[in-house]
Write a protein that holds these residues in place. Structure first.
Motif, mmCIF file in Angstrom:
data_model
loop_
_atom_site.group_PDB
_atom_site.id
_atom_site.type_symbol
_atom_site.label_atom_id
_atom_site.label_comp_id
_atom_site.label_asym_id
_atom_site.label_seq_id
_atom_site.Cartn_x
_atom_site.Cartn_y
_atom_site.Cartn_z
ATOM 1 N N GLU A 156 50.448 -7.288 14.325
ATOM 2 C CA GLU A 156 49.964 -6.448 13.230
ATOM 3 C C GLU A 156 51.096 -6.089 12.272
ATOM 4 O O GLU A 156 52.150 -5.608 12.686
ATOM 5 N N GLN A 157 50.849 -6.314 10.993
ATOM 6 C CA GLN A 157 51.851 -5.987 9.971
ATOM 7 C C GLN A 157 51.978 -4.476 9.837
ATOM 8 O O GLN A 157 50.990 -3.755 9.786
ATOM 9 N N GLY A 158 53.226 -4.006 9.791
ATOM 10 C CA GLY A 158 53.466 -2.579 9.670
ATOM 11 C C GLY A 158 53.302 -1.809 10.948
ATOM 12 O O GLY A 158 53.276 -0.575 10.932
ATOM 13 N N SER A 159 53.189 -2.497 12.090
ATOM 14 C CA SER A 159 53.017 -1.812 13.368
ATOM 15 C C SER A 159 54.378 -1.513 13.983
ATOM 16 O O SER A 159 55.425 -1.947 13.500
ATOM 17 N N SER A 160 54.355 -0.767 15.090
ATOM 18 C CA SER A 160 55.587 -0.441 15.813
ATOM 19 C C SER A 160 55.791 -1.369 16.999
ATOM 20 O O SER A 160 56.515 -1.027 17.938
ATOM 21 N N ASP A 161 55.159 -2.553 16.976
ATOM 22 C CA ASP A 161 55.277 -3.521 18.058
ATOM 23 C C ASP A 161 56.726 -3.993 18.157
ATOM 24 O O ASP A 161 57.285 -4.543 17.213
ATOM 25 N N ASN A 162 57.317 -3.802 19.338
ATOM 26 C CA ASN A 162 58.718 -4.175 19.513
ATOM 27 C C ASN A 162 58.908 -5.680 19.460
ATOM 28 O O ASN A 162 59.976 -6.164 19.059
ATOM 29 N N ASN A 163 57.909 -6.452 19.872
ATOM 30 C CA ASN A 163 58.009 -7.912 19.787
ATOM 31 C C ASN A 163 58.165 -8.353 18.331
ATOM 32 O O ASN A 163 58.986 -9.228 18.024
ATOM 33 N N ARG A 164 57.377 -7.753 17.461
ATOM 34 C CA ARG A 164 57.460 -8.098 16.039
ATOM 35 C C ARG A 164 58.816 -7.681 15.469
ATOM 36 O O ARG A 164 59.453 -8.453 14.737
ATOM 37 N N LEU A 165 59.260 -6.479 15.805
ATOM 38 C CA LEU A 165 60.547 -6.000 15.294
ATOM 39 C C LEU A 165 61.686 -6.903 15.764
ATOM 40 O O LEU A 165 62.572 -7.261 14.978
ATOM 41 N N THR A 166 61.669 -7.281 17.041
ATOM 42 C CA THR A 166 62.727 -8.136 17.576
ATOM 43 C C THR A 166 62.768 -9.476 16.861
ATOM 44 O O THR A 166 63.845 -9.978 16.503
ATOM 45 N N SER A 167 61.601 -10.075 16.632
ATOM 46 C CA SER A 167 61.557 -11.374 15.953
ATOM 47 C C SER A 167 62.039 -11.264 14.512
ATOM 48 O O SER A 167 62.770 -12.137 14.019
ATOM 49 N N ILE A 168 61.653 -10.185 13.830
ATOM 50 C CA ILE A 168 62.090 -10.003 12.439
ATOM 51 C C ILE A 168 63.607 -9.798 12.377
ATOM 52 O O ILE A 168 64.292 -10.366 11.513
ATOM 53 N N LEU A 169 64.154 -9.015 13.302
ATOM 54 C CA LEU A 169 65.600 -8.777 13.317
ATOM 55 C C LEU A 169 66.364 -10.063 13.600
ATOM 56 O O LEU A 169 67.383 -10.355 12.953
ATOM 57 N N ASN A 170 65.901 -10.838 14.588
ATOM 58 C CA ASN A 170 66.586 -12.089 14.920
ATOM 59 C C ASN A 170 66.527 -13.083 13.770
ATOM 60 O O ASN A 170 67.510 -13.767 13.464
ATOM 61 N N LYS A 171 65.366 -13.168 13.129
ATOM 62 C CA LYS A 171 65.232 -14.099 12.005
ATOM 63 C C LYS A 171 66.119 -13.665 10.835
ATOM 64 O O LYS A 171 66.739 -14.510 10.168
ATOM 65 N N ALA A 172 66.199 -12.358 10.589
ATOM 66 C CA ALA A 172 67.035 -11.870 9.491
ATOM 67 C C ALA A 172 68.515 -12.134 9.770
ATOM 68 O O ALA A 172 69.269 -12.525 8.861
ATOM 69 N N TYR A 173 68.946 -11.948 11.007
ATOM 70 C CA TYR A 173 70.364 -12.185 11.311
ATOM 71 C C TYR A 173 70.701 -13.675 11.203
ATOM 72 O O TYR A 173 71.811 -14.042 10.795
ATOM 73 N N LYS A 174 69.747 -14.538 11.565
ATOM 74 C CA LYS A 174 69.981 -15.971 11.391
ATOM 75 C C LYS A 174 70.102 -16.315 9.910
ATOM 76 O O LYS A 174 70.923 -17.163 9.531
ATOM 77 N N GLN A 175 69.298 -15.676 9.080
ATOM 78 C CA GLN A 175 69.429 -15.884 7.629
ATOM 79 C C GLN A 175 70.817 -15.468 7.156
ATOM 80 O O GLN A 175 71.437 -16.156 6.337
ATOM 81 N N ALA A 176 71.290 -14.333 7.657
ATOM 82 C CA ALA A 176 72.627 -13.878 7.271
ATOM 83 C C ALA A 176 73.693 -14.857 7.753
ATOM 84 O O ALA A 176 74.669 -15.119 7.043
ATOM 85 N N ARG A 177 73.518 -15.401 8.953
ATOM 86 C CA ARG A 177 74.467 -16.394 9.456
ATOM 87 C C ARG A 177 74.487 -17.638 8.580
ATOM 88 O O ARG A 177 75.503 -18.338 8.511
ATOM 89 N N GLN A 178 73.377 -17.903 7.885
ATOM 90 C CA GLN A 178 73.300 -19.051 6.992
ATOM 91 C C GLN A 178 73.749 -18.718 5.571
ATOM 92 O O GLN A 178 73.597 -19.532 4.666
ATOM 93 N N GLY A 179 74.273 -17.512 5.372
ATOM 94 C CA GLY A 179 74.786 -17.124 4.061
ATOM 95 C C GLY A 179 73.781 -16.438 3.166
ATOM 96 O O GLY A 179 74.117 -16.063 2.032
ATOM 97 N N LEU A 180 72.544 -16.252 3.637
ATOM 98 C CA LEU A 180 71.507 -15.600 2.821
ATOM 99 C C LEU A 180 71.519 -14.099 3.114
ATOM 100 O O LEU A 180 70.559 -13.539 3.660
#
Length: 671
Positions: free
Chosen positions: A385-409
């Motif tokens: 669910e978008q905008g929920s407090s689901d920790n699975n969603r938060l973890t995936s978003i954080l990991n994906k964002a850090y990978k973007q940063a590792r790629q220079g974005l």
């Protein structure tokens, strides 16, 4: 205890009903609609029935009179509907006194749900939701004393005039002592105070905002209420388990262990096997420096998330377990989830199915399969669910964002994390994880740019959480690094000190552990550093062979920093192995261009300057003066840009991001 006593204990309590002003409002709407329901248009009736169902079901706070009136007028228009809305708008003016209110209820409600003479059906089926609601309101009114009727009349008029706030309106005390003046005829349900959900609501809010004392008080208060006719609620172990989870999430392991031992004892006394299993697996989660964390075995009442948590234990390099063991645990958790949904049906089971995808993403990334990790993270983000407090969603978003940063974005990663849908409903515990990830992205950018002064400023505003300086600087102290990370850190530090011979043993250690544990990302980095060391020792052909073997795995650019370093080392190896021949120089130039583009994108200007310098030398030796001068100018501009960035002590963008993070924390804590 005989059978009758057992039935008395197991019998659910009668739900007490308190007649409130908004109930009278809904009754007036029903009495205006149903006697003349056939004259209204179907669309108008559908709109009104949906509105009534939403209010009668009480799935949300009751709407104030003005908001209810606004929603009624927003429906389909018809002449009969306009007359009904006008009649409702002035109805409360007719019921201005207790006598008028009582006369209306006694004359208007019973004819709707009571059977008519000559076997004619009632206007509203008494067993329908509207019939049940009308009968309940009528009986609740019949029980009231004159003082209760007078108070109800005053509350009703104040509610319709909008004089009373909604948060004050819903606070009605319901206990045997307060009933003496309000209720004339008491039923069995009125003689005892039964369980209410208010305490649990306060517990959830306090847990989300980090108010430990308030959360502890109301968690115990909720589960110690009277849920049945027995002397003991039998649910005290649930309160203790919730408190254990709260302390565990806050990393307060000593407090969690203390309460957990009490919860185990209470669960055994109560005979609650499910909570006892939860407590046992929670004990296995708590860190113990004297022993390795034990793995859970599949048992009848074990939750699939506990088996999935074993993957975290297996991923720790100190436990020296290959990634194949982690995949085995994931398969076990998937099978256990299917059985758990059959034996323990619960609406909360649905979000659990995405947990194994979030864990798979982490394991696939550790195995060097970044494309598979991206797929698993996208599955979690797409189906939660978008905008929920689901920790699975938060973890995936954080990991994906850090990978973007590792790629220079860096900007894209920060923008993804600062989206309101990401942080809007976070608990304070998850907020700290979210804020820490944003800080790590800012710190990564500063470290790659060589902004040591700005990095020192960032450390002063670091959120609470795990921080290992050796991930960002060569001279920090991080005692908790894994064997592989510690070995690679020593290799890079010795290389910076021009002591390659001292880094041979740590490098071989990193290679052995990363290959045995199947950490292929770390293995590739170790292999690149081994090839670089081989060039230092004159083993140029062997270094080229090492890079050629792993280059197909990294050339697609899943890790740009790894690819840039590999291309730079390969170009140096080509040049050195062919004695700087023109053919070798021309062969090395494309790899240098690829390394330069990647370092530029990552904003690693020190490495980019080294590549530009070597590129200018290559062009000079093959007599390409134009490209040589262009590379020399780029080198000069990069050195100047690097020097300007290193001198920065304060950055407006970084400060604005951290200010926004702090503001979000204040808003979340003040909910």
């Amino acid at each position: 205890m005989d059978k009758l006593d057992k039935d008395a204990v197991r019998k659910p309590p009668n739900t007490p009903h308190i007649l409130k002003p908004h109930h009278i409002v809904l009754c007036t709407i029903i009495t205006l609609i149903y006697p003349n329901s056939k004259i209204h248009t179907p669309s108008f009736m559908l709109h009104m029935l949906r509105l009534l169902l939403n209010e009668i079901s009480e799935v949300a706070e009751p709407k104030p009179w003005k908001q209810l009136m606004k929603e009624m007028t927003s429906g389909p228009k018809s002449p009969e509907g306009e007359k009904l809305i006008h009649a409702f708008k002035t109805k409360h003016m007719e019921l201005y006194s207790p006598e008028k209110l009582g006369g209306y209820i006694h004359s208007s409600l019973p004819p709707l749900f009571l059977d008519k003479p000559d076997d004619e059906p009632s206007t509203i089926n008494r067993r329908s939701i509207f019939g049940y609601f009308l009968r309940r309101c009528f009986l609740s009114y019949a029980k009231l004393s004159w003082a209760g009727i007078s108070q109800l009349s005053r509350d009703y008029n104040a509610w319709c005039m909008g004089e009373r706030l909604q948060q004050d309106y819903k606070k009605i005390v319901d206990d045997p002592l307060s009933l003496s003046n309000r209720v004339l005829f008491r039923t069995e349900g009125d003689n005892a105070s039964w369980a209410k959900p208010d305490s649990y609501d306060v517990w959830q809010r306090a847990h989300a905002t980090g108010e430990e004392i308030l959360a502890t008080e109301h968690a115990r208060k909720y589960f110690e209420q009277r849920f049945h006719a027995g002397n003991d609620s039998g649910l005290r172990q649930n309160a203790l388990l919730n408190l254990v989870r709260m302390h565990y999430l806050r990393n307060e392991y000593d407090a969690a262990r203390k309460i957990l031992l009490e919860a185990v004892q209470v669960s055994r006394i109560a005979g609650d096997k499910v909570v006892l299993q939860h407590c046992t697996t929670m004990l296995n989660r708590l860190p113990d420096p004297e022993r390795r964390p034990p793995l859970n075995e599949i048992q009848p009442h074990i939750h699939p998330l506990e088996i999935l948590f074993d993957v975290k234990k297996l991923l720790e390099i100190e436990n020296e377990q290959p990634l194949s063991a982690s995949f085995v645990k994931i398969i076990e958790a998937m099978g256990l989830y299917d059985r758990w949904t059959e034996t323990h049906p619960d609406p909360d089971n649905e979000p659990v199915q995405w947990a194994q995808h979030a864990v798979q993403a982490v394991v696939w990334h550790a195995a060097g399969c970044d494309r598979l990790a991206d797929i698993e993270e996208s599955i979690v983000i797409a189906f939660t669910e978008q905008g929920s407090s689901d920790n699975n969603r938060l973890t995936s978003i954080l990991n994906k964002a850090y990978k973007q940063a590792r790629q220079g974005l860096y900007s894209e990663a920060l923008a993804a994390l600062l989206e309101p849908n990401v942080w809007r409903r976070l608990t304070l515990t998850d907020y700290h994880i979210w804020a820490e990830e944003i800080w790590h992205i800012l710190a990564l950018r500063a470290a790659r740019r060589g902004q040591d002064r700005l990095f020192d400023t960032l450390k002063a505003r670091k959120p609470t959480g795990d921080f290992k300086p050796r991930h960002y600087t060569l001279y920090g102290k991080s005692p908790d690094l894994s064997k592989i990370d510690e070995a690679l850190y020593e290799v890079i530090r010795m290389k910076d000190c021009d002591q390659p011979t001292s880094s041979l043993q740590p490098l071989l250690t990193a290679l052995w552990y990363s290959e045995f544990l199947l950490r292929l990302n770390l293995y590739r980095t170790s292999a690149i550093l081994l090839a670089d060391m081989g060039i230092e020792f004159g083993l140029t052909n062997r270094s080229r062979k090492i890079i050629d073997d792993i280059l197909p795995q990294i050339i697609n650019g899943d890790d740009l920093e790894q690819r840039a370093l590999a291309c730079f080392v390969l170009a140096r190896g080509i040049i050195a192995s062919c004695n700087k021949s023109p053919e070798a120089l021309r062969h090395a130039i494309p790899y240098l261009h690829r390394a330069h583009e990647d370092f530029e994108l990552l904003e690693m200007y020190r490495a980019a300057a080294d590549v530009e310098y070597l590129l200018a030398l290559c062009y000079h030796n093959v007599h390409l003066n134009g490209p040589r001068d262009e590379a020399a100018l780029k080198h000069k501009a990069t050195v100047e840009k690097r020097a300007a960035l290193e001198a920065i002590e304060f950055d407006d963008e970084t400060s604005q991001v951290l200010d926004l993070v702090e503001e979000v924390g204040v808003k979340l804590a003040s909910r």
